[in-house]
Design a protein around this motif. Structure first.
Motif, PDB file in Angstrom:
ATOM      1  N   THR A 312      37.893  47.646  26.210  1.00 11.72           N
ATOM      2  CA  THR A 312      36.777  46.863  26.797  1.00 11.72           C
ATOM      3  C   THR A 312      36.600  46.473  28.321  1.00 11.72           C
ATOM      4  OG1 THR A 312      37.563  44.592  26.344  1.00 11.72           O
ATOM      5  CG2 THR A 312      36.515  45.873  24.466  1.00 11.72           C
ATOM      6  N   ILE A 313      37.889  46.755  28.881  1.00  9.98           N
ATOM      7  CA  ILE A 313      37.625  46.727  30.482  1.00  9.98           C
ATOM      8  C   ILE A 313      37.699  47.858  31.145  1.00  9.98           C
ATOM      9  CG2 ILE A 313      39.187  45.785  32.285  1.00  9.98           C
ATOM     10  CD1 ILE A 313      40.607  43.685  30.326  1.00  9.98           C
ATOM     11  N   THR A 314      38.375  48.943  30.628  1.00 13.63           N
ATOM     12  CA  THR A 314      38.200  50.128  31.189  1.00 13.63           C
ATOM     13  C   THR A 314      37.079  50.936  30.935  1.00 13.63           C
ATOM     14  OG1 THR A 314      39.659  51.218  29.268  1.00 13.63           O
ATOM     15  CG2 THR A 314      40.786  50.621  31.200  1.00 13.63           C
ATOM     16  N   HIS A 315      36.305  50.561  29.630  1.00 12.51           N
ATOM     17  CA  HIS A 315      35.113  51.455  29.241  1.00 12.51           C
ATOM     18  C   HIS A 315      33.964  50.613  29.171  1.00 12.51           C
ATOM     19  CE1 HIS A 315      38.204  54.322  28.086  1.00 12.51           C
ATOM     20  NE2 HIS A 315      37.237  55.282  27.817  1.00 12.51           N
ATOM     21  N   GLY A 316      34.146  49.178  29.461  1.00 17.38           N
ATOM     22  CA  GLY A 316      33.069  48.312  29.157  1.00 17.38           C
ATOM     23  C   GLY A 316      32.654  47.514  30.186  1.00 17.38           C
ATOM     24  N   THR A 317      32.271  46.063  29.795  1.00 20.54           N
ATOM     25  CA  THR A 317      31.720  45.418  30.951  1.00 20.54           C
ATOM     26  C   THR A 317      32.806  43.990  30.911  1.00 20.54           C
ATOM     27  OG1 THR A 317      30.400  44.297  28.988  1.00 20.54           O
ATOM     28  CG2 THR A 317      29.358  45.791  30.459  1.00 20.54           C
ATOM     29  N   ASN A 318      33.799  44.061  30.097  1.00 15.57           N
ATOM     30  CA  ASN A 318      35.039  43.048  29.978  1.00 15.57           C
ATOM     31  C   ASN A 318      35.853  42.738  31.286  1.00 15.57           C
ATOM     32  OD1 ASN A 318      36.049  40.834  28.814  1.00 15.57           O
ATOM     33  ND2 ASN A 318      37.724  42.116  27.932  1.00 15.57           N
ATOM     34  N   ARG A 319      36.095  41.428  31.301  1.00 12.51           N
ATOM     35  CA  ARG A 319      37.095  40.920  32.655  1.00 12.51           C
ATOM     36  C   ARG A 319      37.799  39.725  32.241  1.00 12.51           C
ATOM     37  NH1 ARG A 319      35.508  40.551  38.941  1.00 12.51           N
ATOM     38  NH2 ARG A 319      37.342  39.359  39.692  1.00 12.51           N
ATOM     39  N   LEU A 320      38.951  39.717  32.255  1.00 14.09           N
ATOM     40  CA  LEU A 320      39.930  38.566  32.133  1.00 14.09           C
ATOM     41  C   LEU A 320      39.669  37.644  32.976  1.00 14.09           C
ATOM     42  CD1 LEU A 320      43.017  40.409  30.388  1.00 14.09           C
ATOM     43  CD2 LEU A 320      41.114  39.547  29.256  1.00 14.09           C
ATOM     44  N   VAL A 321      39.532  36.439  32.907  1.00 16.54           N
ATOM     45  CA  VAL A 321      39.448  35.449  33.955  1.00 16.54           C
ATOM     46  C   VAL A 321      40.004  34.141  33.560  1.00 16.54           C
ATOM     47  CG1 VAL A 321      37.095  36.251  34.463  1.00 16.54           C
ATOM     48  CG2 VAL A 321      37.467  34.379  32.901  1.00 16.54           C
ATOM     49  N   VAL A 322      40.247  33.377  34.525  1.00 18.64           N
ATOM     50  CA  VAL A 322      40.933  31.947  34.384  1.00 18.64           C
ATOM     51  C   VAL A 322      39.555  30.939  34.858  1.00 18.64           C
ATOM     52  CG1 VAL A 322      43.210  32.496  35.337  1.00 18.64           C
ATOM     53  CG2 VAL A 322      41.796  31.891  36.947  1.00 18.64           C
ATOM     54  N   ASP A 323      39.895  29.841  34.335  1.00 18.70           N
ATOM     55  CA  ASP A 323      38.599  28.984  34.385  1.00 18.70           C
ATOM     56  C   ASP A 323      37.982  28.524  35.790  1.00 18.70           C
ATOM     57  OD1 ASP A 323      39.843  25.742  35.353  1.00 18.70           O
ATOM     58  OD2 ASP A 323      41.036  26.975  34.117  1.00 18.70           O
ATOM     59  N   ALA A 324      38.890  28.682  36.564  1.00 15.19           N
ATOM     60  CA  ALA A 324      38.612  28.188  37.908  1.00 15.19           C
ATOM     61  C   ALA A 324      37.268  29.451  38.621  1.00 15.19           C
ATOM     62  CB  ALA A 324      39.802  28.161  38.952  1.00 15.19           C
ATOM     63  N   GLU A 325      37.719  30.696  37.982  1.00 16.54           N
ATOM     64  CA  GLU A 325      36.839  31.566  38.379  1.00 16.54           C
ATOM     65  C   GLU A 325      35.386  31.746  38.030  1.00 16.54           C
ATOM     66  OE1 GLU A 325      39.371  35.549  39.065  1.00 16.54           O
ATOM     67  OE2 GLU A 325      39.795  34.713  37.156  1.00 16.54           O
ATOM     68  N   LEU A 326      35.219  30.919  36.792  1.00 15.24           N
ATOM     69  CA  LEU A 326      34.001  31.034  35.943  1.00 15.24           C
ATOM     70  C   LEU A 326      32.471  30.718  37.022  1.00 15.24           C
ATOM     71  CD1 LEU A 326      35.080  29.401  32.608  1.00 15.24           C
ATOM     72  CD2 LEU A 326      34.331  31.992  33.235  1.00 15.24           C
ATOM     73  N   PRO A 327      32.564  29.781  37.738  1.00 17.98           N
ATOM     74  CA  PRO A 327      31.453  29.299  38.458  1.00 17.98           C
ATOM     75  C   PRO A 327      31.281  30.362  39.519  1.00 17.98           C
ATOM     76  CG  PRO A 327      32.799  27.412  38.352  1.00 17.98           C
ATOM     77  CD  PRO A 327      33.577  28.557  37.643  1.00 17.98           C
ATOM     78  N   GLY A 328      32.099  30.945  40.189  1.00 17.58           N
ATOM     79  CA  GLY A 328      31.744  31.763  41.168  1.00 17.58           C
ATOM     80  C   GLY A 328      31.427  33.637  40.557  1.00 17.58           C
ATOM     81  N   LEU A 329      32.025  33.912  39.434  1.00 14.67           N
ATOM     82  CA  LEU A 329      31.761  35.011  38.856  1.00 14.67           C
ATOM     83  C   LEU A 329      30.440  34.928  38.282  1.00 14.67           C
ATOM     84  CD1 LEU A 329      35.480  35.988  37.429  1.00 14.67           C
ATOM     85  CD2 LEU A 329      33.946  37.281  39.256  1.00 14.67           C
ATOM     86  N   VAL A 330      30.016  33.891  37.758  1.00  8.78           N
ATOM     87  CA  VAL A 330      28.692  33.963  37.062  1.00  8.78           C
ATOM     88  C   VAL A 330      27.667  33.928  38.139  1.00  8.78           C
ATOM     89  CG1 VAL A 330      27.062  32.254  35.974  1.00  8.78           C
ATOM     90  CG2 VAL A 330      29.330  32.517  34.941  1.00  8.78           C
ATOM     91  N   GLY A 331      27.970  33.115  39.269  1.00  5.95           N
ATOM     92  CA  GLY A 331      27.002  33.244  40.541  1.00  5.95           C
ATOM     93  C   GLY A 331      27.104  34.754  40.816  1.00  5.95           C
ATOM     94  N   ALA A 332      27.886  35.406  40.852  1.00  3.53           N
ATOM     95  CA  ALA A 332      27.984  36.849  41.374  1.00  3.53           C
ATOM     96  C   ALA A 332      27.269  37.544  40.484  1.00  3.53           C
ATOM     97  CB  ALA A 332      29.353  37.183  41.436  1.00  3.53           C
ATOM     98  N   ILE A 333      27.267  37.620  39.034  1.00  4.09           N
ATOM     99  CA  ILE A 333      26.487  38.278  37.996  1.00  4.09           C
ATOM    100  C   ILE A 333      25.192  37.905  38.352  1.00  4.09           C
ATOM    101  CG2 ILE A 333      26.155  38.193  35.510  1.00  4.09           C
ATOM    102  CD1 ILE A 333      28.921  37.886  35.150  1.00  4.09           C
ATOM    103  N   LEU A 334      24.963  36.688  38.378  1.00  3.73           N
ATOM    104  CA  LEU A 334      23.266  36.186  38.479  1.00  3.73           C
ATOM    105  C   LEU A 334      22.663  36.999  39.964  1.00  3.73           C
ATOM    106  CD1 LEU A 334      23.311  32.627  37.579  1.00  3.73           C
ATOM    107  CD2 LEU A 334      22.614  34.235  36.172  1.00  3.73           C
ATOM    108  N   ALA A 335      23.681  37.176  40.712  1.00  2.00           N
ATOM    109  CA  ALA A 335      23.007  37.876  42.089  1.00  2.00           C
ATOM    110  C   ALA A 335      23.007  39.317  41.743  1.00  2.00           C
ATOM    111  CB  ALA A 335      24.051  37.378  43.216  1.00  2.00           C
ATOM    112  N   GLY A 336      23.324  39.947  40.636  1.00  2.00           N
ATOM    113  CA  GLY A 336      23.342  41.228  40.360  1.00  2.00           C
ATOM    114  C   GLY A 336      24.677  42.109  40.648  1.00  2.00           C
ATOM    115  N   GLN A 337      25.805  41.487  40.796  1.00  2.00           N
ATOM    116  CA  GLN A 337      26.993  42.117  41.226  1.00  2.00           C
ATOM    117  C   GLN A 337      27.515  42.366  39.921  1.00  2.00           C
ATOM    118  OE1 GLN A 337      29.068  39.812  44.081  1.00  2.00           O
ATOM    119  NE2 GLN A 337      27.209  39.289  45.039  1.00  2.00           N
ATOM    120  N   GLY A 338      27.253  42.036  38.891  1.00  5.01           N
ATOM    121  CA  GLY A 338      28.099  42.588  37.610  1.00  5.01           C
ATOM    122  C   GLY A 338      29.597  42.062  37.613  1.00  5.01           C
TER     123      GLY A 338
END
Length: 370
Positions: A312-338
């Motif tokens: 799901t990572i190599t062929h999909g949209t999945n990414r393993l994260v730690v909790d500290a990354e969540l706000p920044g990554l969600v912000g990036a996704i909302l900005a269209g960066q996936g």
């Protein structure tokens, strides 16, 4: 070597929790088309309507022939009760084959009982590995694979793990993912506009779903996750169907105290996948959600240090994260960066909606056993 056939002897499917129902539905349907005599034993590991019965209704699964009603408890209590109940069922039914699904306690309990009664076992979703022995599911799946006569693998890496562990090649069959059969077979039922009206959803939202012990059993971890989810909710509405396992912990931590946190009761299969389909991203620790988002093309942030589903990572949209990354990554996704993780621009091999048919064909043609 002998052969498992399905011409006369009964095939018994063991299901106990939400993910099992989704995986079993296409296998049951494919065997029914071939006229195979079969029954469904529900162990009752997930036992209320929202966690169990609604799935049978929505997925067209036959009403369980037996519901053991085991319920919750410690791993030892639950597994022991499952083994006692299943032994009685297997002795009375004398099935020709027991099919187990996934990696829950019902899975390993059924495999243990069947093996000791010399009943062939087929494991659907064999070979997945997180290599994290702190996860109960990792223990369950490894033991089940060693006890199984037929291992149905959902991805090439799973085939490789089984080979590395010494599972004979004639016991292993790469068939694809029956959970994706169910998803693709219901695509026209995932009406995001209708669900949005019914649940009064905003145009843009993120879905949250967390239930694994590592995330919900320690109050300090729950408090930290609550803080991170509130930071995500500062940017976008978060809609979170709350699993019964973590409900009290999240309530105690004040998760629902943020005005943009929307906590829901558990949803049925159709509503949940529809919710995911319409979301901007998903924050989860669920294996199945990693797979579903891969097919739906929804960015998935998996709050775990590992996954037994690296495809799901190599062929999909999945990414393993730690909790500290969540706000920044969600912000990036909302900005269209996936999430920017997939290295192959395609769905995983054989995730094409025909895994159930492949499984039925292999069983009907006979499969090698020890």
């Amino acid at each position: 070597m002998s052969s498992v056939g399905t011409e006369a002897a009964e095939v018994v499917h063991i299901v106990g929790a939400r993910p099992n129902f989704v995986k079993a539905a296409p296998v049951v349907a494919a065997l029914e088309k071939r006229g195979v005599r079969q029954s469904v034993v529900h162990t009752g590991q997930h036992y209320d309507d929202r966690m169990s019965a609604i799935f049978f209704r929505e997925l067209g699964l036959p009403r369980p022939d037996v519901d053991l009603g085991v319920g919750s408890g410690s791993h030892a209590e639950q597994t022991a009760a499952l083994m006692v109940g299943l032994e009685k069922e297997f002795i009375s039914r004398s099935p020709g084959l027991v099919i187990v699904y996934g990696d829950v306690n019902s899975t390993v309990a059924a495999a243990l009982v069947a093996a000791k009664l010399h009943i062939p076992v087929a494991h659907v979703e064999a070979g997945l590995r997180s290599f994290d022995w702190t996860m109960p599911e990792e223990v369950n799946r490894r033991i089940t694979d060693q006890l199984s006569d037929i291992c149905f693998a959902t991805s090439p890496d799973a085939v490789g793990h089984l080979a590395h562990e010494g599972v004979a090649t004639d016991r292993v069959h790469f068939v694809g993912n029956p959970m994706i059969d169910t998803l693709l077979g219901n695509l026209d039922r995932f009406d995001t506009a209708e669900l949005g009206r019914r649940l009064d959803l905003p145009d843009t939202y993120v879905v949250g779903t967390l239930h694994r012990p590592a995330n919900v059993d320690d109050p300090e971890i729950v408090a930290r996750l609550t803080k991170r989810l509130h930071e995500v909710a500062d940017q976008v509405d978060v809609v979170m169907p709350v699993h019964p396992r973590g409900r009290r912990a999240f309530d105690d931590a004040g998760l629902g105290g943020h005005p943009r946190m929307r906590l829901l009761e558990p949803l049925g299969y159709i509503d949940f996948v529809t919710l995911v389909r319409g979301s901007a991203a998903v924050i989860t620790d669920s294996g199945g959600v990693q797979e579903e988002t891969t097919i739906l093309g929804v960015p998935c942030l998996t709050l775990r240090p590992n996954t037994e589903r690296p495809v799901t990572i190599t062929h999909g949209t999945n990414r393993l994260v730690v909790d500290a990354e969540l706000p920044g990554l969600v912000g990036a996704i909302l900005a269209g960066q996936g999430t920017g993780t997939a290295t192959v621009a395609d769905v995983p091999p054989l995730w094409d909606g025909h895994a159930g048919e492949r499984i039925a064909t292999i069983l009907a043609n006979g499969a090698a056993t020890r």
